[in-house]
Scaffold this motif. Structure first.
Motif, PDB file in Angstrom:
ATOM      1  N   UNK A 122      -5.434   9.483  12.702  1.00  0.00           N
ATOM      2  CA  UNK A 122      -4.334   9.929  13.565  1.00  0.00           C
ATOM      3  C   UNK A 122      -4.486  11.412  13.874  1.00  0.00           C
ATOM      4  N   UNK A 123      -4.747  12.239  12.853  1.00  0.00           N
ATOM      5  CA  UNK A 123      -4.866  13.680  13.093  1.00  0.00           C
ATOM      6  C   UNK A 123      -6.043  14.000  14.012  1.00  0.00           C
ATOM      7  N   UNK A 124      -7.146  13.269  13.885  1.00  0.00           N
ATOM      8  CA  UNK A 124      -8.280  13.479  14.788  1.00  0.00           C
ATOM      9  C   UNK A 124      -7.872  13.144  16.220  1.00  0.00           C
ATOM     10  N   UNK A 125      -7.147  12.048  16.402  1.00  0.00           N
ATOM     11  CA  UNK A 125      -6.684  11.656  17.743  1.00  0.00           C
ATOM     12  C   UNK A 125      -5.714  12.702  18.299  1.00  0.00           C
ATOM     13  N   UNK A 128       3.945  13.034  20.081  1.00  0.00           N
ATOM     14  CA  UNK A 128       2.516  12.731  20.159  1.00  0.00           C
ATOM     15  C   UNK A 128       2.036  12.103  18.856  1.00  0.00           C
ATOM     16  N   UNK A 129       2.408  12.687  17.706  1.00  0.00           N
ATOM     17  CA  UNK A 129       1.987  12.117  16.417  1.00  0.00           C
ATOM     18  C   UNK A 129       2.455  10.666  16.289  1.00  0.00           C
ATOM     19  N   UNK A 130       3.711  10.411  16.641  1.00  0.00           N
ATOM     20  CA  UNK A 130       4.237   9.041  16.539  1.00  0.00           C
ATOM     21  C   UNK A 130       3.521   8.110  17.516  1.00  0.00           C
ATOM     22  N   UNK A 131       3.316   8.558  18.733  1.00  0.00           N
ATOM     23  CA  UNK A 131       2.620   7.733  19.724  1.00  0.00           C
ATOM     24  C   UNK A 131       1.217   7.354  19.250  1.00  0.00           C
ATOM     25  N   UNK A 132       0.569   8.275  18.530  1.00  0.00           N
ATOM     26  CA  UNK A 132      -0.810   8.047  18.096  1.00  0.00           C
ATOM     27  C   UNK A 132      -0.913   7.416  16.709  1.00  0.00           C
ATOM     28  N   UNK A 133       0.245   7.063  16.099  1.00  0.00           N
ATOM     29  CA  UNK A 133       0.176   6.252  14.896  1.00  0.00           C
ATOM     30  C   UNK A 133       0.896   6.734  13.653  1.00  0.00           C
ATOM     31  N   UNK A 134       1.414   7.970  13.629  1.00  0.00           N
ATOM     32  CA  UNK A 134       2.164   8.411  12.449  1.00  0.00           C
ATOM     33  C   UNK A 134       3.371   7.489  12.252  1.00  0.00           C
ATOM     34  N   UNK A 148       1.972   8.648   6.767  1.00  0.00           N
ATOM     35  CA  UNK A 148       0.887   7.815   7.264  1.00  0.00           C
ATOM     36  C   UNK A 148       0.705   6.612   6.340  1.00  0.00           C
ATOM     37  N   UNK A 149      -0.042   5.611   6.796  1.00  0.00           N
ATOM     38  CA  UNK A 149      -0.323   4.428   5.981  1.00  0.00           C
ATOM     39  C   UNK A 149      -1.207   4.766   4.783  1.00  0.00           C
ATOM     40  N   UNK A 150      -2.158   5.686   4.972  1.00  0.00           N
ATOM     41  CA  UNK A 150      -3.134   6.045   3.941  1.00  0.00           C
ATOM     42  C   UNK A 150      -3.776   7.371   4.346  1.00  0.00           C
ATOM     43  N   UNK A 151      -4.591   7.926   3.470  1.00  0.00           N
ATOM     44  CA  UNK A 151      -5.313   9.147   3.806  1.00  0.00           C
ATOM     45  C   UNK A 151      -6.268   8.891   4.970  1.00  0.00           C
ATOM     46  N   UNK A 152      -6.920   7.741   4.959  1.00  0.00           N
ATOM     47  CA  UNK A 152      -7.837   7.401   6.041  1.00  0.00           C
ATOM     48  C   UNK A 152      -7.089   7.284   7.379  1.00  0.00           C
ATOM     49  N   UNK A 193       0.837  -1.179   0.000  1.00  0.00           N
ATOM     50  CA  UNK A 193       0.000   0.000   0.000  1.00  0.00           C
ATOM     51  C   UNK A 193       0.884   1.246   0.000  1.00  0.00           C
ATOM     52  N   UNK A 194       0.510   2.214  -0.798  1.00  0.00           N
ATOM     53  CA  UNK A 194       1.273   3.456  -0.851  1.00  0.00           C
ATOM     54  C   UNK A 194       1.003   4.313   0.379  1.00  0.00           C
ATOM     55  N   UNK A 195       1.951   5.093   0.761  1.00  0.00           N
ATOM     56  CA  UNK A 195       1.846   5.949   1.943  1.00  0.00           C
ATOM     57  C   UNK A 195       1.160   7.266   1.577  1.00  0.00           C
ATOM     58  N   UNK A 196       0.732   7.978   2.606  1.00  0.00           N
ATOM     59  CA  UNK A 196       0.124   9.293   2.457  1.00  0.00           C
ATOM     60  C   UNK A 196       0.958  10.259   3.296  1.00  0.00           C
ATOM     61  N   UNK A 197       1.192  11.462   2.771  1.00  0.00           N
ATOM     62  CA  UNK A 197       2.083  12.409   3.430  1.00  0.00           C
ATOM     63  C   UNK A 197       1.398  13.759   3.594  1.00  0.00           C
ATOM     64  N   UNK A 198       1.449  14.297   4.801  1.00  0.00           N
ATOM     65  CA  UNK A 198       1.069  15.691   5.041  1.00  0.00           C
ATOM     66  C   UNK A 198       2.352  16.501   4.991  1.00  0.00           C
ATOM     67  N   UNK A 199       2.356  17.588   4.208  1.00  0.00           N
ATOM     68  CA  UNK A 199       3.543  18.419   4.070  1.00  0.00           C
ATOM     69  C   UNK A 199       3.278  19.854   4.502  1.00  0.00           C
ATOM     70  N   UNK A 200       4.322  20.496   5.006  1.00  0.00           N
ATOM     71  CA  UNK A 200       4.223  21.847   5.541  1.00  0.00           C
ATOM     72  C   UNK A 200       5.430  22.683   5.111  1.00  0.00           C
ATOM     73  N   UNK A 201       5.200  23.938   4.789  1.00  0.00           N
ATOM     74  CA  UNK A 201       6.254  24.920   4.556  1.00  0.00           C
ATOM     75  C   UNK A 201       5.920  26.100   5.458  1.00  0.00           C
TER      76      UNK A 201
END
Length: 121
Positions: A83-86, A30-36, A74-78, A1-9
């Motif tokens: 993760x972001x909601x958590x 926190x992000x890693x603890x919750x699944x990133x 992330x594993x996917x957009x879903x 499965x392809x990964x999903x990435x949130x990017x920031x500048x």
């Protein structure tokens, strides 16, 4: 499965980088603890490349600013959405956001997007 990435500048005052680093360290844990899967925060270094739009120009920085380039995998957009909601419901994040302290950067100037994987090795 392809990964999903949130990017920031993120444009940031050079004098506030250490403050940002502390915030990013706590956030990354926190992000890693919750699944990133992966979490990166990078500070601009070699930004003035001839004949290209620099990250500083793209972020519209002033002379006393630099840029942060960061991404979370992330594993996917879903999976990202879960993760972001958590993360946004985590009391540690809420405490950071509601502390009353001035954030180290202006959120309105941050560029953000979610990205589907195109090529990965």
């Amino acid at each position: 499965m392809e990964k999903y990435v949130d990017g920031f500048l993120i444009p940031i005052a050079k004098g506030r980088v250490n403050e940002y680093r502390e915030m990013a360290q706590r956030g990354g844990e926190i992000w890693k603890e919750l699944g990133a899967l992966e979490y990166y925060e990078c500070i601009g270094d070699d930004l003035d490349v001839e004949d290209m739009v620099s990250f500083k120009k793209a972020a519209n920085t002033s002379e006393d600013e630099t840029v942060i380039f960061s991404w979370i995998v992330f594993e996917s957009k879903e999976h990202r959405d879960r993760v972001n909601a958590a993360v946004m419901n985590d009391p540690r994040i809420k405490e950071m956001m509601e502390s009353g302290a001035e954030p180290p950067f202006d959120y309105r100037r941050m560029a953000y997007g979610g990205f589907k994987t195109l090529v990965r090795f």
